[in-house]
Design a protein around this motif. Structure first.
Motif, short mmCIF file in Angstrom:
data_model
loop_
_atom_site.label_atom_id
_atom_site.label_comp_id
_atom_site.label_asym_id
_atom_site.label_seq_id
_atom_site.Cartn_x
_atom_site.Cartn_y
_atom_site.Cartn_z
N ARG A 130 -9.11 -3.85 1.16
CA ARG A 130 -7.92 -3.58 0.67
C ARG A 130 -8.00 -2.04 -0.43
O ARG A 130 -7.11 -1.24 -0.26
CB ARG A 130 -6.95 -4.73 0.10
CG ARG A 130 -6.65 -5.58 1.21
CD ARG A 130 -5.92 -6.95 0.53
NE ARG A 130 -4.60 -6.59 0.27
CZ ARG A 130 -4.26 -6.41 -0.81
NH1 ARG A 130 -4.80 -6.98 -1.94
NH2 ARG A 130 -2.80 -6.15 -1.10
N GLY A 144 -2.02 3.88 -8.03
CA GLY A 144 -2.63 3.47 -6.72
C GLY A 144 -3.98 3.46 -7.08
O GLY A 144 -4.77 2.47 -6.58
N ALA A 201 -6.50 0.47 -6.77
CA ALA A 201 -7.61 0.42 -5.91
C ALA A 201 -8.93 0.09 -6.70
O ALA A 201 -9.94 -0.72 -6.08
CB ALA A 201 -7.66 1.82 -5.30
N ARG A 211 -9.16 1.00 1.64
CA ARG A 211 -7.96 1.54 2.49
C ARG A 211 -7.05 2.13 1.49
O ARG A 211 -6.44 3.26 1.92
CB ARG A 211 -7.29 0.49 3.28
CG ARG A 211 -6.28 0.74 4.10
CD ARG A 211 -6.02 -0.22 5.24
NE ARG A 211 -5.71 -1.58 4.52
CZ ARG A 211 -6.33 -2.58 4.42
NH1 ARG A 211 -7.43 -2.79 5.09
NH2 ARG A 211 -5.51 -3.62 3.91
N LEU A 212 -6.57 1.56 0.27
CA LEU A 212 -5.70 2.27 -0.54
C LEU A 212 -6.01 3.63 -1.07
O LEU A 212 -5.28 4.74 -1.12
CB LEU A 212 -5.44 1.35 -1.71
CG LEU A 212 -4.36 1.73 -2.81
CD1 LEU A 212 -3.03 2.28 -2.23
CD2 LEU A 212 -4.05 0.74 -3.91
N THR A 222 0.81 4.06 -2.94
CA THR A 222 0.80 5.35 -2.36
C THR A 222 1.60 6.26 -3.12
O THR A 222 1.18 7.64 -3.30
CB THR A 222 0.44 5.64 -1.03
OG1 THR A 222 -0.48 4.75 -0.66
CG2 THR A 222 0.31 7.02 -0.56
N ARG A 245 -5.60 6.03 1.63
CA ARG A 245 -4.38 6.32 1.83
C ARG A 245 -3.90 7.41 0.56
O ARG A 245 -3.29 8.33 1.04
CB ARG A 245 -3.29 5.36 1.81
CG ARG A 245 -3.21 4.44 3.03
CD ARG A 245 -2.38 3.35 2.79
NE ARG A 245 -0.91 3.94 2.53
CZ ARG A 245 0.19 3.78 3.32
NH1 ARG A 245 -0.02 2.82 4.36
NH2 ARG A 245 1.30 4.32 3.15
N GLU A 280 0.92 -1.08 0.01
CA GLU A 280 0.04 -0.30 -0.14
C GLU A 280 0.99 1.28 0.08
O GLU A 280 0.48 2.26 -0.68
CB GLU A 280 -0.78 0.05 1.25
CG GLU A 280 -2.17 -0.99 0.98
CD GLU A 280 -3.15 -0.72 2.45
OE1 GLU A 280 -2.84 0.02 3.07
OE2 GLU A 280 -3.81 -1.78 2.34
#
Length: 632
Positions: A269, A253, A257, A272-273, A247, A276, A243
């Motif tokens: 996941r 990213g 995602a 969350r990515l 990022t 971030r 991750e």
């Protein structure tokens, strides 16, 4: 390696571990050899908490290594756990070896011991159990840069054999990681094994840096949709979490995602990515939130999944200038339905969301969607009302009565303070709530906040001035100061406030707050100028900032204030306060312009998230203040 027969040759009583004397280590190591699996497992657990404890090692740790290595080969069970313990003991990064504490330290001593016993552990790379082979590879990886030449060559040959022929794909992928640590730069991005491709793509991205090649991004998106089988339960020395890698390249990213969310967002996941990325990069909120549109529609009836999606939408939708209906319409439908959401999922986003009665409505308010005003009266959650007051300051006719009802219903403590302070957003529009404010002042419940709002909304109701005068005589200095300032605003008489501020500034405690009060008096505070000026050179940055603001407020002159404020400007919370004060003054020193351009144009966020979700993001405030000054 050393057998249990040699344990008594080590002066364990003079060594320490996480809980003091290491006298119990021999007993624990002997127990590892027990035929009773439960006894052996308990001893291993104890060793993980003593010679190694939450990433820390101790003087007794290095002497334990040769005995633990012997147990790997000769104890009846626990081989995988013993290897993981050895790897954990020797865990370190490149920065550790380059640091001053390496030489003569516990980790160096552990690594030296492990290098000595490693040749005897290499047969574990052929163990019939895949997880033992994985653990053995990790042991090799921890000391690869430190191995003597002969051991280095033997270990490399064994790892190459594992990579070439192990029947388990994730073990072969682990071996690939270790080979790269040996300096064998291999990039089998076209491997038929997904685990190997994924490991290769990670290492290629880490080595080459962003922007990542399209082939690498495609592999990370396709093969990384499920929790990474190679990296999920292993922390490789000097490795960068996937991750974090993604990022670093926001375009890659977000593309990854999107794919992960489309594949079901396993383990959250993808969500969350996306989060971030918006926490790290500016102006990526519209793209990130667009990825979550399917989740808002498809995760109804799934409190965990919906909570995870809303946990990203709620804090960031307010950063999108004009959210599209494709985003706000599902939020409106969810808000009307009162869809159940998991508090655990909301808390997992890192914000104190738990307890919100309707998170979707919270998001709709942050989006400044006028439909939210239809629903807020039916959901009088304190945090929701506070946010609504901030987002809809022109809607006092609809929100002030709701806040007034909440106050009359008996809201107390911090909730009452928050509700009273929210009324300040409406200015004169808060006058309808004057009876509730006066009641707070009489009873002492949120009295300081009530005094401030009474002054700001210009609410000179019968008896208000007299009540403020009475409050000013109470022993609470904060209440007294707020009351005298409110009385000044309503009557124009500065004398009570001047007298109180003179005492407080001479006393010295809480200088920043008292100086801020002096600034509110403006030119009327001229008699306090001799007490304000010494604070311009205070050793406390916040006091210097407050003194500069007060000096300018009193004198109208920029000569003393602006240099002090300019010197404090930095990407910190105090520096942000100084920058916003400069922006309010409207004077930009020429030497500050390069710094301001950096604040305004940097693609990365320079300040982290706010403490509370209702607060504006500090980085947005930083950029806004920089723009205001640059264009002044």
């Amino acid at each position: 390696m050393r057998s249990p027969a040699e344990l008594d040759t080590v002066p364990w009583h003079s060594l320490t571990h996480a809980y003091g004397s290491a006298e119990d280590v021999p007993e624990l190591i002997r127990a590892v050899y027990s035929e009773d699996a439960e006894v052996a497992e308990e001893a291993l657990t104890e060793l993980f908490g003593t010679v190694h404890h939450q990433g820390s090692v101790y003087p007794a740790s290095a002497p334990s290594v040769p005995f633990l290595a012997h147990a790997v080969l000769h104890a009846p069970g626990g081989r995988r756990q013993l290897l993981w313990l050895l790897a954990a003991l020797a865990e370190h990064g490149r920065e550790d070896r380059e640091g001053a504490r390496w030489s003569g330290g516990a980790v160096e001593a552990i690594c030296e011991e492990l290098c000595r016993v490693l040749p005897g552990l290499l047969p574990c790379l052929d163990d019939p159990e895949p997880e033992v082979r994985r653990a053995a590879l990790h042991v090799v990886a921890t000391v690869t840069p430190l191995l003597p030449y002969r051991t280095w060559g033997a270990a490399l040959a064994r790892v190459e054999a594992v990579h070439a022929g192990d029947p388990v794909p994730r073990v072969r992928a682990d071996a690939l990681v270790v080979l790269n640590r040996f300096g064998r730069v291999l990039e089998p991005l076209d491997s038929p094994l997904a685990e190997v491709r994924l490991a290769a793509a990670r290492m290629t991205a880490e080595r080459c840096g962003p922007p990542y090649a399209p082939q690498v991004v495609e592999i990370l998106a396709e093969d990384g949709a499920e929790p990474d089988p190679v990296y999920a339960d292993i922390h490789w020395p000097d490795g960068v979490p996937l991750e974090e890698l993604l990022t670093g390249d926001p375009d890659a990213g977000l593309a990854v995602a999107d794919r992960w969310i489309g594949y079901g967002d396993l383990g959250g996941r993808g969500t969350r990515l996306a989060e971030r990325i918006v926490e790290t990069w500016r102006d990526r909120e519209p793209e990130a939130l667009e990825l979550l549109l399917p989740a808002l529609a498809e995760r109804r009836g799934d409190p965990e999944g919906l909570g995870a999606a809303l946990g990203v939408v709620v804090p960031w939708i307010g950063h999108v200038p004009q959210p599209e209906p494709e985003l706000t319409d599902p939020l409106y439908e969810l808000a009307c339905a009162g869809e159940e959401v998991s508090d655990t999922a909301l808390l997992g986003r890192g914000y104190p969301w738990a307890g919100l009665s309707n998170p979707a409505l919270f998001a709709l308010v942050r989006a400044r969607d006028p439909r939210a005003l239809e629903l807020v009266p039916d959901h009088p959650d304190t945090r929701l009302l506070v946010l609504a007051a901030e987002c809809f300051p022109a809607a006092g006719d609809r929100l002030v009565p709701v806040i007034g009802r909440a106050l009359r219903a008996g809201a107390g403590g911090s909730e009452r303070v928050a509700l009273v302070e929210a009324l300040a957003s409406f200015g004169p529009g808060a006058r309808e709530a004057v009876p509730e404010l006066l009641e707070s002042l009489r009873t002492g419940r949120a009295a300081t906040a009530a005094a401030r709002v009474l002054g700001r909304c210009g609410a000179a109701a019968p008896g208000t001035v007299a009540l403020l005068g009475e409050a000013a005589l109470r022993p609470d200095s904060s209440l007294a100061l707020a009351s005298t300032l409110a009385r000044f605003r309503l009557t124009g008489d500065p004398e009570p406030a001047l007298a109180l501020l003179g005492e407080l500034l001479c006393d010295g405690g809480g200088a920043a707050g008292h100086l801020g009060a002096a600034a509110l008096l403006g030119a009327a505070a001229a008699p306090l100028l001799p007490l304000v000026e010494p604070w311009l050179t205070s050793w406390k940055r916040e006091d210097r900032r407050a003194a500069a603001v007060a000096h300018h407020g009193i004198t109208g002159s920029v000569e003393r204030a602006v240099p002090v404020l300019a010197d404090l400007v930095a990407p910190t919370l105090i520096g942000l306060g100084a920058l916003e004060s400069l922006a309010a003054i409207g004077t930009c020193p020429e030497e500050l312009r390069p710094v301001l351009r950096g604040f305004a144009f940097c693609p990365l966020r320079l300040l982290g998230r706010p403490l509370f979700p209702e607060e504006p993001h500090p980085d947005e405030r930083l950029r806004s203040a920089a723009w205001r000054l640059l264009t002044a």
